[in-house]
Design an enzyme around this catalytic site. Structure first.
Site, PDB file in Angstrom:
ATOM      1  N   LYS A 210       0.840  -1.195   0.000  1.00 33.04           N
ATOM      2  CA  LYS A 210       0.000   0.000   0.000  1.00 33.04           C
ATOM      3  C   LYS A 210       0.879   1.250   0.000  1.00 33.04           C
ATOM      4  O   LYS A 210       0.703   2.150  -0.799  1.00 33.04           O
ATOM      5  CB  LYS A 210      -0.919  -0.035   1.222  1.00 33.04           C
ATOM      6  CG  LYS A 210      -1.858   1.148   1.293  1.00 33.04           C
ATOM      7  CD  LYS A 210      -2.811   1.040   2.469  1.00 33.04           C
ATOM      8  CE  LYS A 210      -3.543   2.355   2.647  1.00 33.04           C
ATOM      9  NZ  LYS A 210      -4.445   2.370   3.788  1.00 33.04           N
ATOM     10  N   GLU A 216      10.414  -4.661   4.739  1.00 34.56           N
ATOM     11  CA  GLU A 216      10.512  -6.047   4.287  1.00 34.56           C
ATOM     12  C   GLU A 216      10.239  -6.147   2.791  1.00 34.56           C
ATOM     13  O   GLU A 216      10.972  -6.791   2.036  1.00 34.56           O
ATOM     14  CB  GLU A 216       9.493  -6.933   5.027  1.00 34.56           C
ATOM     15  CG  GLU A 216       9.745  -7.115   6.508  1.00 34.56           C
ATOM     16  CD  GLU A 216       9.095  -6.033   7.361  1.00 34.56           C
ATOM     17  OE1 GLU A 216       8.816  -4.922   6.859  1.00 34.56           O
ATOM     18  OE2 GLU A 216       8.879  -6.288   8.558  1.00 34.56           O
ATOM     19  N   GLY A 272      -4.845  -1.934   4.948  1.00 35.09           N
ATOM     20  CA  GLY A 272      -4.042  -3.067   4.482  1.00 35.09           C
ATOM     21  C   GLY A 272      -4.720  -4.402   4.745  1.00 35.09           C
ATOM     22  O   GLY A 272      -4.792  -5.272   3.865  1.00 35.09           O
ATOM     23  N   ARG A 273      -5.244  -4.583   5.953  1.00 35.69           N
ATOM     24  CA  ARG A 273      -5.839  -5.880   6.303  1.00 35.69           C
ATOM     25  C   ARG A 273      -7.243  -6.057   5.721  1.00 35.69           C
ATOM     26  O   ARG A 273      -7.889  -7.075   5.949  1.00 35.69           O
ATOM     27  CB  ARG A 273      -5.843  -6.060   7.823  1.00 35.69           C
ATOM     28  CG  ARG A 273      -6.476  -4.918   8.599  1.00 35.69           C
ATOM     29  CD  ARG A 273      -6.119  -5.004  10.073  1.00 35.69           C
ATOM     30  NE  ARG A 273      -6.596  -3.858  10.840  1.00 35.69           N
ATOM     31  CZ  ARG A 273      -5.937  -2.722  10.988  1.00 35.69           C
ATOM     32  NH1 ARG A 273      -4.780  -2.549  10.408  1.00 35.69           N
ATOM     33  NH2 ARG A 273      -6.440  -1.736  11.722  1.00 35.69           N
ATOM     34  N   GLU A 358      -4.905  -6.888  14.630  1.00 33.09           N
ATOM     35  CA  GLU A 358      -4.381  -5.553  14.289  1.00 33.09           C
ATOM     36  C   GLU A 358      -5.517  -4.526  14.355  1.00 33.09           C
ATOM     37  O   GLU A 358      -5.285  -3.355  14.644  1.00 33.09           O
ATOM     38  CB  GLU A 358      -3.735  -5.560  12.888  1.00 33.09           C
ATOM     39  CG  GLU A 358      -2.760  -4.415  12.679  1.00 33.09           C
ATOM     40  CD  GLU A 358      -1.977  -4.481  11.367  1.00 33.09           C
ATOM     41  OE1 GLU A 358      -2.591  -4.305  10.307  1.00 33.09           O
ATOM     42  OE2 GLU A 358      -0.751  -4.687  11.403  1.00 33.09           O
ATOM     43  N   HIS A 389      -5.383 -33.117  17.170  1.00 32.05           N
ATOM     44  CA  HIS A 389      -4.272 -33.936  17.658  1.00 32.05           C
ATOM     45  C   HIS A 389      -3.148 -33.065  18.195  1.00 32.05           C
ATOM     46  O   HIS A 389      -2.017 -33.517  18.333  1.00 32.05           O
ATOM     47  CB  HIS A 389      -3.783 -34.859  16.546  1.00 32.05           C
ATOM     48  CG  HIS A 389      -4.863 -35.783  16.090  1.00 32.05           C
ATOM     49  ND1 HIS A 389      -5.096 -37.006  16.685  1.00 32.05           N
ATOM     50  CD2 HIS A 389      -5.836 -35.626  15.151  1.00 32.05           C
ATOM     51  CE1 HIS A 389      -6.137 -37.573  16.103  1.00 32.05           C
ATOM     52  NE2 HIS A 389      -6.605 -36.746  15.181  1.00 32.05           N
ATOM     53  N   LYS A 509       9.201  -0.919  14.492  1.00 31.42           N
ATOM     54  CA  LYS A 509       9.771  -0.618  13.169  1.00 31.42           C
ATOM     55  C   LYS A 509      10.845   0.454  13.314  1.00 31.42           C
ATOM     56  O   LYS A 509      11.926   0.342  12.733  1.00 31.42           O
ATOM     57  CB  LYS A 509       8.683  -0.047  12.246  1.00 31.42           C
ATOM     58  CG  LYS A 509       7.738  -1.037  11.650  1.00 31.42           C
ATOM     59  CD  LYS A 509       6.900  -0.316  10.582  1.00 31.42           C
ATOM     60  CE  LYS A 509       5.645  -1.072  10.240  1.00 31.42           C
ATOM     61  NZ  LYS A 509       4.738  -0.333   9.373  1.00 31.42           N
TER      62      LYS A 509
HETATM   63  O1  F6P Z   1       2.779  -3.676   9.915  1.00 26.38           O
HETATM   64  C1  F6P Z   1       1.676  -2.925   9.711  1.00 26.38           C
HETATM   65  C2  F6P Z   1       1.237  -2.762   8.296  1.00 26.38           C
HETATM   66  O2  F6P Z   1       1.074  -1.406   8.069  1.00 26.38           O
HETATM   67  C3  F6P Z   1      -0.047  -3.530   8.010  1.00 26.38           C
HETATM   68  O3  F6P Z   1      -1.154  -2.864   8.492  1.00 26.38           O
HETATM   69  C4  F6P Z   1       0.006  -3.658   6.537  1.00 26.38           C
HETATM   70  O4  F6P Z   1      -0.902  -4.605   6.071  1.00 26.38           O
HETATM   71  C5  F6P Z   1       1.455  -4.047   6.367  1.00 26.38           C
HETATM   72  O5  F6P Z   1       2.144  -3.274   7.324  1.00 26.38           O
HETATM   73  C6  F6P Z   1       2.028  -3.845   4.990  1.00 26.38           C
HETATM   74  O6  F6P Z   1       1.957  -2.523   4.572  1.00 26.38           O
HETATM   75  P1  F6P Z   1       2.160  -2.117   3.067  1.00 26.38           P
HETATM   76  O7  F6P Z   1       1.091  -2.742   2.254  1.00 26.38           O
HETATM   77  O8  F6P Z   1       2.099  -0.626   3.043  1.00 26.38           O
HETATM   78  O9  F6P Z   1       3.512  -2.617   2.620  1.00 26.38           O
END
Ligand code: F6P
Length: 546
Positions: A210, A216, A272-273, A358, A389, A509
């Site tokens: 987003k 990452e 995002g979620r 979240e 199990h 972060k």
């Molecule tokens: O770690 C929090 C967060 O902002 C989530 O809410 C989101 O889904 C994820 O990081 C990834 O964010 P982006 O889509 O901006 O890379």
């Protein structure tokens, strides 16, 4: 917006529920079922092809009535209208919350800041469709003219969990000559293993973020670009054939080197979620095809309409949200287990963890006050029967109360001998065992030695919902996800928290950004953390040989 709502513990329905809890907390499901032979039929409801049996909950008609009163007194109706009306209900980020617009039919109108967003949504869907058709048919070629057969989605959180969950859930409907991989972790192993057997000439990366700034994802995307360019002698023009972006941030996408012609946008009013049905779902569309994707959106929309219009007492997301409040805040349950009895839903609990935890892992109300009640529960789960199990022992005989959601299907997508009946028999058996248990008398009657009797008694009275649908289709998946989205929303409204921000992920972060150079620096860095963090950094550097 809505009128001022009293603090939760000052609401009349809350007070009545507090008293009512004292009256019924000792009631056993065995008794409740014995008292009303029709309880199973009466405490169940069906909507949009989803049947919910909530009879094995520790509730009476009065509990339900009071919970519905609580929803009303909490202004849930007005808040639903505010969300669907495009109001900026994500207060701390000053944003509308309009994932429901992502699945609104063409021709519908939902306005944000005076602008109807539905045409934009469909314009992006049309571009996604065109792109997906070209990739799926083989018309979209890689830099050297080879067909794309591998698709790697790079993203994390909502930009990964939805896509990977939907890919697994809908594998039955996937184009099988395409291979899909999902890379999320900044651990290089994730990328290395995802591409180990892939040919770069046949591989397309979707960089899904987003913000297009997430550490990452950007790290993995850069590594992917290097990996891809290496195969094309560093020819940067290859990027246009092997990288597409899904983002709200056109500037950053361009900076990365992806042409915005290969970017599929979405909007700040999609959390995002809550984004698996936006262009973040591009991998899903590539996998199941545009038609399947549109079916999934139609399923979401059906549940949206049910949530928006059904009376609370028959409203699946509202009922499930209220039951969650009941256990979380009155019984003090700290967890909830989601147990899908369908192997295709193996990533569904992981997806729901972000959706629920979240969203509702907050101790501050929208007015900025500390809550004096418990909010979001810890969610976990595994597909049945595997979980049986593993951790079910604790659900049956542990000291904690763990409300369970069982998800079951009438038909298997892979009918194989007796497998499906055996699988679903376990759903019904588990819910039955949890609710009714086994008394000492019953255990003794089986001839069990006295000393062993306490070990073999199941006290029961452990609540569960059973959700039953005919079969796992794209539309059903949309309905299921929307069901949990709106249940999470319902809980957030009652708790008076902002379910759409996620400030809690920021601190870690920021601290990591400070620590990275301290791990990499060739000079001994001057460490100014606490003594534990300093020590760990020193030991790590030593292990690295620095
Ligand atoms: O770690 C929090 C967060 O902002 C989530 O809410 C989101 O889904 C994820 O990081 C990834 O964010 P982006 O889509 O901006 O890379």
């Amino acid at each position: 917006m809505t009128a001022q709502i009293p603090a939760l513990s000052d609401r009349q329905a809350w007070k009545k529920l507090t008293a009512h809890y004292q009256e019924i907390r000792g009631l056993h499901l065995r008794q409740m079922f014995a008292d009303n032979p029709q309880r199973g039929e009466q405490m169940s409801t069906e909507a949009v092809g989803l049947f919910l049996d909530y009879s094995k909950n520790r509730i009476t008609d009065e509990t339900l009535k009071l919970l519905v009163e609580l929803a009303e007194e909490s202004g849930l109706r007005a808040k639903i209208d505010a969300m669907f009306g495009g109001e900026k209900i994500n207060l701390t980020e000053d944003r509308a919350v309009l994932h429901v617009a992502l699945r609104a039919p063409r021709g519908a109108a939902i306005t944000v800041d005076g602008e109807n967003v539905v045409p934009e949504v469909h314009a992006v869907l049309d571009r996604m469709t065109d792109f997906a058709n070209r990739v799926r048919s083989g018309a979209w070629k890689g830099h050297t003219g080879k067909r794309i057969v591998n698709i790697v989605n790079i993203g994390i959180g909502g930009s990964d969990l939805g896509p990977v969950m939907a890919y697994e859930a809908l594998k039955h409907y996937c184009q099988r000559d395409l291979t899909f991989r999902f890379v999320s972790n900044v651990d290089g192993t994730d990328f290395a293993e995802a591409v180990v057997d892939l040919d770069p000439e046949e591989t397309l990366f979707i960089v899904a973020s987003k913000t297009f700034t997430t550490l990452e994802t950007m790290t993995n995307a850069n590594t992917a670009r290097e990996w891809s360019l290496a195969a094309f002698g560093g020819d940067a023009s290859s990027v246009a054939k092997h990288f597409v972006a899904v983002s709200t941030n056109a500037e950053k996408v361009t900076e990365f080197g992806i042409d915005t012609a290969n970017m599929f946008g979405f909007w700040d009013w999609v959390g995002g979620r809550y984004s698996m049905d936006s262009s973040i779902g591009l991998s899903t569309m590539l996998a199941i095809g545009p038609e399947g994707f549109l079916e999934m959106l139609a399923g979401f929309h059906e549940m949206d309409e049910h949530f928006r219009t059904a009376p609370f007492s028959q409203n699946l997301p509202v009922l499930m949200g209220l039951l969650s409040i009941w256990y979380n805040d009155f019984f003090g349950a700290e967890t909830v287990a989601v147990l899908p009895y369908d192997q295709y839903l193996k990533r569904f609990p992981a997806y729901l963890q972000q959706l629920s935890m979240e969203s509702n892992g907050k101790y501050i109300t929208v007015e900025g006050k500390r809550v004096d009640y418990a909010t979001g529960p810890i969610l976990f789960g595994e597909p049945g029967t595997n979980g049986q199990h593993s951790f079910y022992q604790l659900i049956h005989q542990g000291t904690r109360l763990i409300p369970c959601d069982f998800i079951a299907f009438g038909k298997s997508l892979n009918p194989l001998g007796r497998h499906h009946d055996m699988l679903q028999a376990n759903v019904f058996a588990q819910a039955e065992a949890l609710a009714f248990g086994k008394t000492a008398e019953e255990v003794k009657a089986e001839g069990t030695a006295d000393w062993l009797v306490p070990h073999r008694v199941f006290e029961g009275n452990r609540p569960s919902n059973v959700l039953l649908a005919e079969s796992l289709t794209p539309a059903l998946l949309g309905k299921l996800v929307a069901l949990y989205e709106h249940s999470v929303f319902t809980q957030g409204i009652i708790w008076n928290i902002d379910s759409f921000d996620q400030w809690g992920v920021e601190l870690g972060k920021k601290l990591a950004q400070r620590i990275i150079p301290e791990l990499e620096s060739s000079e001994q860095p001057e460490l100014q953390h606490d003594s534990s963090t300093n020590n760990l950094i020193r030991i790590y550097r030593k292990m690295k040989g620095m």
